[in-house]
Design a protein around this motif. Structure first.
Motif, short mmCIF file in Angstrom:
data_model
loop_
_atom_site.label_atom_id
_atom_site.label_comp_id
_atom_site.label_asym_id
_atom_site.label_seq_id
_atom_site.Cartn_x
_atom_site.Cartn_y
_atom_site.Cartn_z
N ARG A 486 0.83 -1.21 0.00
CA ARG A 486 0.00 0.00 0.00
C ARG A 486 0.86 1.26 0.00
O ARG A 486 0.58 2.22 -0.73
CB ARG A 486 -0.93 0.01 1.21
CG ARG A 486 -1.85 1.20 1.23
CD ARG A 486 -2.91 1.07 2.30
NE ARG A 486 -3.79 2.24 2.31
CZ ARG A 486 -4.85 2.37 3.10
NH1 ARG A 486 -5.17 1.40 3.94
NH2 ARG A 486 -5.60 3.45 3.04
N VAL A 487 1.91 1.27 0.83
CA VAL A 487 2.81 2.43 0.87
C VAL A 487 3.44 2.64 -0.50
O VAL A 487 3.50 3.76 -1.02
CB VAL A 487 3.89 2.25 1.94
CG1 VAL A 487 4.96 3.32 1.82
CG2 VAL A 487 3.26 2.30 3.33
N ARG A 488 3.89 1.55 -1.13
CA ARG A 488 4.54 1.67 -2.43
C ARG A 488 3.55 2.17 -3.50
O ARG A 488 3.89 3.00 -4.34
CB ARG A 488 5.12 0.32 -2.85
CG ARG A 488 6.19 0.45 -3.92
CD ARG A 488 6.69 -0.92 -4.34
NE ARG A 488 7.39 -1.62 -3.29
CZ ARG A 488 8.62 -1.37 -2.91
NH1 ARG A 488 9.30 -0.39 -3.48
NH2 ARG A 488 9.19 -2.07 -1.96
N ALA A 489 2.30 1.64 -3.45
CA ALA A 489 1.30 2.06 -4.44
C ALA A 489 0.94 3.53 -4.27
O ALA A 489 0.84 4.28 -5.25
CB ALA A 489 0.06 1.18 -4.32
N ASP A 490 0.73 3.95 -3.02
CA ASP A 490 0.39 5.36 -2.76
C ASP A 490 1.54 6.28 -3.18
O ASP A 490 1.32 7.37 -3.72
CB ASP A 490 0.07 5.57 -1.29
CG ASP A 490 -1.25 4.91 -0.89
OD1 ASP A 490 -2.04 4.56 -1.79
OD2 ASP A 490 -1.50 4.74 0.33
N ALA A 491 2.77 5.82 -2.93
CA ALA A 491 3.93 6.63 -3.30
C ALA A 491 4.02 6.78 -4.82
O ALA A 491 4.34 7.85 -5.34
CB ALA A 491 5.20 6.00 -2.74
N GLU A 492 3.73 5.69 -5.53
CA GLU A 492 3.79 5.73 -7.00
C GLU A 492 2.78 6.72 -7.56
O GLU A 492 3.06 7.45 -8.52
CB GLU A 492 3.55 4.33 -7.56
CG GLU A 492 3.72 4.24 -9.06
CD GLU A 492 3.57 2.82 -9.57
OE1 GLU A 492 3.57 2.64 -10.80
OE2 GLU A 492 3.45 1.90 -8.73
N LYS A 493 1.59 6.76 -6.95
CA LYS A 493 0.56 7.70 -7.41
C LYS A 493 1.02 9.14 -7.25
O LYS A 493 0.66 10.02 -8.05
CB LYS A 493 -0.73 7.48 -6.63
CG LYS A 493 -1.44 6.17 -6.93
CD LYS A 493 -2.68 6.02 -6.06
CE LYS A 493 -3.36 4.67 -6.29
NZ LYS A 493 -4.52 4.49 -5.38
N LEU A 494 1.80 9.40 -6.21
CA LEU A 494 2.28 10.77 -5.95
C LEU A 494 3.52 11.12 -6.77
O LEU A 494 3.97 12.27 -6.73
CB LEU A 494 2.61 10.93 -4.45
CG LEU A 494 1.41 10.92 -3.50
CD1 LEU A 494 1.90 10.90 -2.05
CD2 LEU A 494 0.53 12.14 -3.73
N GLY A 495 4.09 10.14 -7.46
CA GLY A 495 5.29 10.39 -8.24
C GLY A 495 6.58 10.26 -7.45
O GLY A 495 7.64 10.70 -7.90
#
Length: 522
Positions: A486-495
């Motif tokens: 989840r942390v990795r996915a949310d981080a990817e969305k933010l760039g």
């Protein structure tokens, strides 16, 4: 008229014929003297056929012993005997029956009422199956809850523990750099460094099976990874243990996390070496493309369709019995002596390989060694190799400016020293709001932001979101004690450029920073 024996016989014969239950008169020799029509309806035999056989010819072989024991009690004159067995039908099938038998010693006869209980037995078997299934579900739920609770605990302590490890490893690296390899204290600092890495491995093991440690999947040449691991591991091969390599020349690649797969190989290698107990033996390390036509067909149903790589490690050590084999992936289960193992190794291996979309299977027999198979999905993407690290600043060029944010002052001070040692300009803030103010004041003044994930005021993702609103092209790296999907996915969305586990190698972090800054310059 009621005393007329003829009428009594007629009444008995009528009852005998109309009874729903099976009635039988047998003699002590085991043959049937008389059976009622219910026998023919139940088993399909004719009356003539039944009167020609003994009960032993009809009883299921698995029930003969119990039936003989019941017969002994009848012959001994026991008033009534109840027992169950299976009798054969004419079509070859079997039906369960319940006997209520009464001996008449003077006549050497046995009178019995026999009831068909096949449906009852089937219902009982189904009930047991349902109970077993429910028990398995309950055990799985309990195990899942244990893992979830342990994962929550691991996530809670990982941040603080990773800060401690980062401090130990970072300062050891700085001290080694200051003293140089020839200094008398260098060897002791190396030991501190090695101990810190082992502690970091223990944290990653807990996080792996607790599902709080998501892999960073990239195309990776598997043979290259195996050969790199061998360079490190072959030095630990005990004397008297031979190594055979069976590595395919085919350059296939998998989407994998190199650091985690190195950890898997390290763990399997240690287990294999310990299995020899100091005795001579043989290790075999192999890598090949795998499909459903191999001898691992029994494992195919557990995997989706598609190409796989099979990596295996086979030892000729002591092996394991079936009971041990069933428990090897349980957290904290270990066959080693107290204090010699955490019981987390294979649990972590299982968690890591599962997170890669793969499968772990183990074959072992006592005295015949153990083989561990790893099946990893392949990719047709081009395998990438790490770019060479450039750790020097060009002469006359202004140093790149890195902003580091961490609420732990000790870690922040250390990271600033490490960044400056790399020829970079580094600014640190413990307060995320202060870091934001610094970027607002000079949006173009920073080339890279590195931030801790867990901070009291706001987490690293919140800080990254605010930084994007100030300057969208500013690269951000997040450090976290545990890296979840989840942390990795949310981080990817933010760039966010990368999410990196805390407590790892200082060289790895330095290399990452340098590659990101070099990408900006290219």
């Amino acid at each position: 008229m009621s005393d007329d024996p003829t009428l009594k016989q007629i009444d008995r014969d009528k009852l005998f014929a109309l009874s729903v239950d099976m009635l039988v008169v047998a003699n002590f020799s085991g043959t049937f003297d008389q059976v009622n029509p219910a026998w023919m309806r139940t088993f399909g035999w004719s009356e003539a056929e039944l009167l020609k056989v003994t009960w032993r010819e009809l009883v299921h072989p698995d029930d003969l012993r119990a039936t003989r024991e019941a017969g002994k009690r009848l012959f001994a004159g026991q008033a009534a005997v109840q027992f169950e067995n299976r009798l054969q039908c004419k079509d070859g099938g079997w039906r369960w029956v319940s006997w209520n038998a009464f001996p008449v010693i003077a006549e050497q006869k046995i009178y019995a009422v026999v009831r068909d209980i096949t449906a009852q037995k089937a219902a009982e078997a189904q009930q047991r199956e349902l109970q077993d299934h429910q028990r398995q579900l309950t055990e799985r739920l309990r195990e899942s809850q244990k893992l979830e609770a342990l994962g929550t605990l691991a996530a809670g302590i990982a941040h603080d523990f990773s800060n401690i490890l980062a401090t130990v490893l970072g300062n050891a690296a700085l001290a080694l750099d200051d003293l140089g390899p020839g200094h008398p204290a260098a060897a002791r600092l190396q030991q501190i460094n090695q101990a810190g890495h082992r502690a970091g491995e223990l944290v990653r093991q807990v996080l792996a099976f607790g599902k709080n440690f998501a892999p960073e999947l990239r195309p990776l040449a598997l043979r290259g990874l195996v050969e790199q691991a061998l360079e490190r591991l072959s030095a630990t091969l005990p004397a008297g243990v031979g190594l055979q390599l069976v590595l395919a020349d085919e350059p296939f690649a998998a989407l994998a996390d190199a650091a985690q797969l190195h950890h898997v190989l390290d763990q399997l290698w240690r287990n294999a070496v310990q299995a020899f107990d100091g005795e001579p033996g043989r290790l075999e390390l192999g890598l090949e493309r795998w499909d459903r036509r191999t001898k691992l067909d029994a494992f195919a149903d557990a995997l989706p369709e598609g190409p796989y790589a099979r990596l295996w490690l086979r030892d000729s050590g002591r092996g394991m019995d079936g009971a041990t084999l069933q428990r090897i992936f349980e957290p904290f289960f270990t066959t080693r002596q107290a204090g010699r193992g955490s019981g987390l190794g294979l649990s972590a291996v299982h968690g890591i390989v599962s997170a890669h979309g793969g499968l772990v299977q183990v074959e072992s027999l006592p005295g015949q060694g153990t083989t561990v198979h790893l099946l990893l999905p392949l990719t047709d993407k081009v395998s990438v190799q790490a770019a060479p690290e450039r750790c020097t600043t060009e002469a006359g060029r202004t140093p790149r400016h890195v902003l580091y944010v961490d609420d732990d002052e000790t870690v922040m001070t250390l990271m600033l020293a490490l960044l400056e040692r790399q020829g970079l300009r580094a600014t640190g803030h413990r307060d995320p709001d202060a870091a934001l103010d610094a970027v607002r004041a000079a949006p173009g003044g920073f080339d890279l932001v590195i931030t801790d994930f867990n901070m009291p005021a706001r987490n690293g993702l919140d800080l990254a979101a605010d930084l994007v609103r100030i300057r969208a092209d500013l690269p951000v790296v997040i450090l976290s004690g545990y890296v979840s999907d989840r942390v990795r996915a949310d981080a990817e969305k933010l760039g966010v450029r990368r999410v990196v586990s805390k407590g790892g190698s200082v060289d790895e972090l330095n290399g990452l920073v340098r590659r990101l800054l070099d990408d900006l310059a290219s």
